[in-house]
Design a protein around this motif. Structure first.
Motif, PDB file in Angstrom:
ATOM      1  N   GLU A 245     -14.841-116.924  83.456  1.00 59.15           N
ATOM      2  CA  GLU A 245     -13.553-117.497  83.853  1.00 59.15           C
ATOM      3  C   GLU A 245     -12.578-116.374  84.189  1.00 59.15           C
ATOM      4  N   ILE A 246     -11.692-116.643  85.113  1.00 59.44           N
ATOM      5  CA  ILE A 246     -10.610-115.688  85.400  1.00 59.44           C
ATOM      6  C   ILE A 246      -9.666-115.677  84.191  1.00 59.44           C
ATOM      7  N   LYS A 247      -9.293-114.483  83.731  1.00 61.52           N
ATOM      8  CA  LYS A 247      -8.448-114.388  82.534  1.00 61.52           C
ATOM      9  C   LYS A 247      -6.975-114.570  82.929  1.00 61.52           C
ATOM     10  N   PRO A 248      -6.294-115.515  82.306  1.00 60.19           N
ATOM     11  CA  PRO A 248      -4.874-115.714  82.666  1.00 60.19           C
ATOM     12  C   PRO A 248      -4.041-114.492  82.328  1.00 60.19           C
ATOM     13  N   ARG A 249      -3.005-114.285  83.084  1.00 60.77           N
ATOM     14  CA  ARG A 249      -2.079-113.182  82.843  1.00 60.77           C
ATOM     15  C   ARG A 249      -0.774-113.711  82.274  1.00 60.77           C
ATOM     16  N   LEU A 250       0.048-112.805  81.782  1.00 58.26           N
ATOM     17  CA  LEU A 250       1.404-113.143  81.353  1.00 58.26           C
ATOM     18  C   LEU A 250       2.129-113.887  82.476  1.00 58.26           C
ATOM     19  N   GLY A 251       3.050-114.738  82.122  1.00 52.75           N
ATOM     20  CA  GLY A 251       3.873-115.394  83.138  1.00 52.75           C
ATOM     21  C   GLY A 251       4.611-114.352  83.956  1.00 52.75           C
ATOM     22  N   SER A 252       4.862-114.682  85.222  1.00 56.71           N
ATOM     23  CA  SER A 252       5.475-113.660  86.079  1.00 56.71           C
ATOM     24  C   SER A 252       6.851-113.254  85.553  1.00 56.71           C
ATOM     25  N   LYS A 253       7.552-114.185  84.893  1.00 58.33           N
ATOM     26  CA  LYS A 253       8.885-113.844  84.369  1.00 58.33           C
ATOM     27  C   LYS A 253       8.803-112.764  83.294  1.00 58.33           C
ATOM     28  N   ALA A 254       7.646-112.664  82.658  1.00 62.01           N
ATOM     29  CA  ALA A 254       7.497-111.651  81.604  1.00 62.01           C
ATOM     30  C   ALA A 254       7.466-110.242  82.183  1.00 62.01           C
ATOM     31  N   VAL A 255       6.957-110.124  83.394  1.00 58.49           N
ATOM     32  CA  VAL A 255       6.773-108.772  83.935  1.00 58.49           C
ATOM     33  C   VAL A 255       7.711-108.428  85.098  1.00 58.49           C
ATOM     34  N   PHE A 256       8.324-109.444  85.695  1.00 57.83           N
ATOM     35  CA  PHE A 256       9.239-109.161  86.814  1.00 57.83           C
ATOM     36  C   PHE A 256      10.673-109.309  86.369  1.00 57.83           C
ATOM     37  N   HIS A 257      11.492-108.371  86.737  1.00 50.89           N
ATOM     38  CA  HIS A 257      12.923-108.435  86.413  1.00 50.89           C
ATOM     39  C   HIS A 257      13.709-108.244  87.697  1.00 50.89           C
ATOM     40  N   HIS A 258      14.878-108.828  87.734  1.00 51.87           N
ATOM     41  CA  HIS A 258      15.724-108.682  88.924  1.00 51.87           C
ATOM     42  C   HIS A 258      16.848-107.701  88.633  1.00 51.87           C
ATOM     43  N   ASN A 259      16.807-106.620  89.331  1.00 50.73           N
ATOM     44  CA  ASN A 259      17.839-105.560  89.251  1.00 50.73           C
ATOM     45  C   ASN A 259      17.869-104.820  87.925  1.00 50.73           C
ATOM     46  N   THR A 260      17.914-105.526  86.812  1.00 57.71           N
ATOM     47  CA  THR A 260      17.921-104.830  85.520  1.00 57.71           C
ATOM     48  C   THR A 260      16.912-105.501  84.594  1.00 57.71           C
TER      49      THR A 260
END
Ligand SMILES: Cc1cc2nc3c(=O)[nH]c(=O)nc-3n(C[C@H](O)[C@H](O)[C@H](O)COP(=O)(O)O)c2cc1C
Length: 245
Positions: free
Chosen positions: A169-184
């Motif tokens: 199975e493809i291993k799920p990753r952290l939610g995108s909000k966990a790793v992406f930040h906007h500006n700060t």
């Protein structure tokens, strides 16, 4: 979506391989793709050792922590950060290289990882599977001796390559909000994102192990990071000529 993005998003590590050897054209394509990765100031501070010799793969399987797929895969690549060649270049120019800096070490390690990931994608695009082997740093002195690595070269990780003999199975990753930040960087959402991912990973592990493995990501990370890991690395790197001034 385009085929490259589909390929990237289909990735899963492969830990069972068919006993079909790779042909030299495949290996050349993988290595050439690796070499086309971006490189800090074009220093290309890495080398890769392609191990196909069965006895050597057997020994490396033991040295990497009895990881059977290291022996089973037709091609085992050992990705090495390499400042040796740069020192040679400097000497050819009548210059002494200043190599004892943390920055040089980071550059060489990053260059190695970028090249390796290009190789991984190239291999996967040909229907091959890969798994990285950080276990190569379990016994780095023995690996260095076996592969005859010179001074200023160290094995960063290995990589098994071959035809997949399973489809995990493809291993799920952290939610995108966990790793992406906007500006700060936003620390406020971090714990919530970890909780969300814990639930995703609990379901994933239960499904994958038919109910036997009931754990969550944060517990796995806590178990991993509650003690130091591979403490021998610093002394080993210094023996190889790296310094961290
Ligand atoms: C630098 C690095 C070292 C790794 N070392 C090992 C290893 O020694 N053995 C192993 O089975 N998997 C190893 N892995 C594979 C990871 O466990 C795997 O990539 C991760 O769990 C995500 O799963 P996926 O690749 O299937 O998506 C390593 C991955 C990386 C990037």
């Amino acid at each position: 979506m385009n085929p490259t993005i589909e390929l990237l998003q289909r990735h899963r590590s492969i830990r069972k391989y068919k006993s079909i050897p790779l042909d030299s054209e495949q290996i050349i394509a993988i290595l050439h793709s690796a070499q086309m990765a971006s490189s800090s100031s074009n220093v290309q501070a890495y080398s890769v050792i392609a191990v196909t010799d069965p006895a050597m793969k057997k020994e490396l399987a033991v040295l990497t922590g009895n990881q059977a797929y290291v022996e089973q895969c037709p091609l085992f690549l050992v990705w090495c950060a390499d400042m040796y060649r740069l020192r040679e270049a400097c000497e050819m120019q009548g210059t002494e290289m200043v190599h004892g800096t943390m920055e040089n070490f980071i550059v060489a390690t990053v260059d190695t990882a970028l090249a390796a990931q290009n190789a991984a994608i190239a291999a996967e695009s040909m229907g091959l599977g890969i798994v990285y082997i950080g276990g190569i740093r379990n016994n780095p002195r023995e690996v260095t001796k076996l592969l005859q690595l010179p001074e200023l070269v160290y094995p960063v990780f290995g990589m098994c390559v071959g035809y997949p003999d399973h489809t995990p199975e493809i291993k799920p990753r952290l939610g995108s909000k966990a790793v992406f930040h906007h500006n700060t960087y936003d620390t406020a959402g971090v714990r919530g994102e970890i909780e969300n991912y814990d639930q995703v990973m609990r379901a994933y592990y239960l499904e994958r192990t038919k109910g036997k493995r009931d754990t969550v990501w944060s517990k796995e990370m806590a178990d991993k990071y509650r003690q130091p890991i591979r403490e021998h690395m610093r002394a080993f790197l210094e023996e190889q000529g790296f310094r961290f001034d």
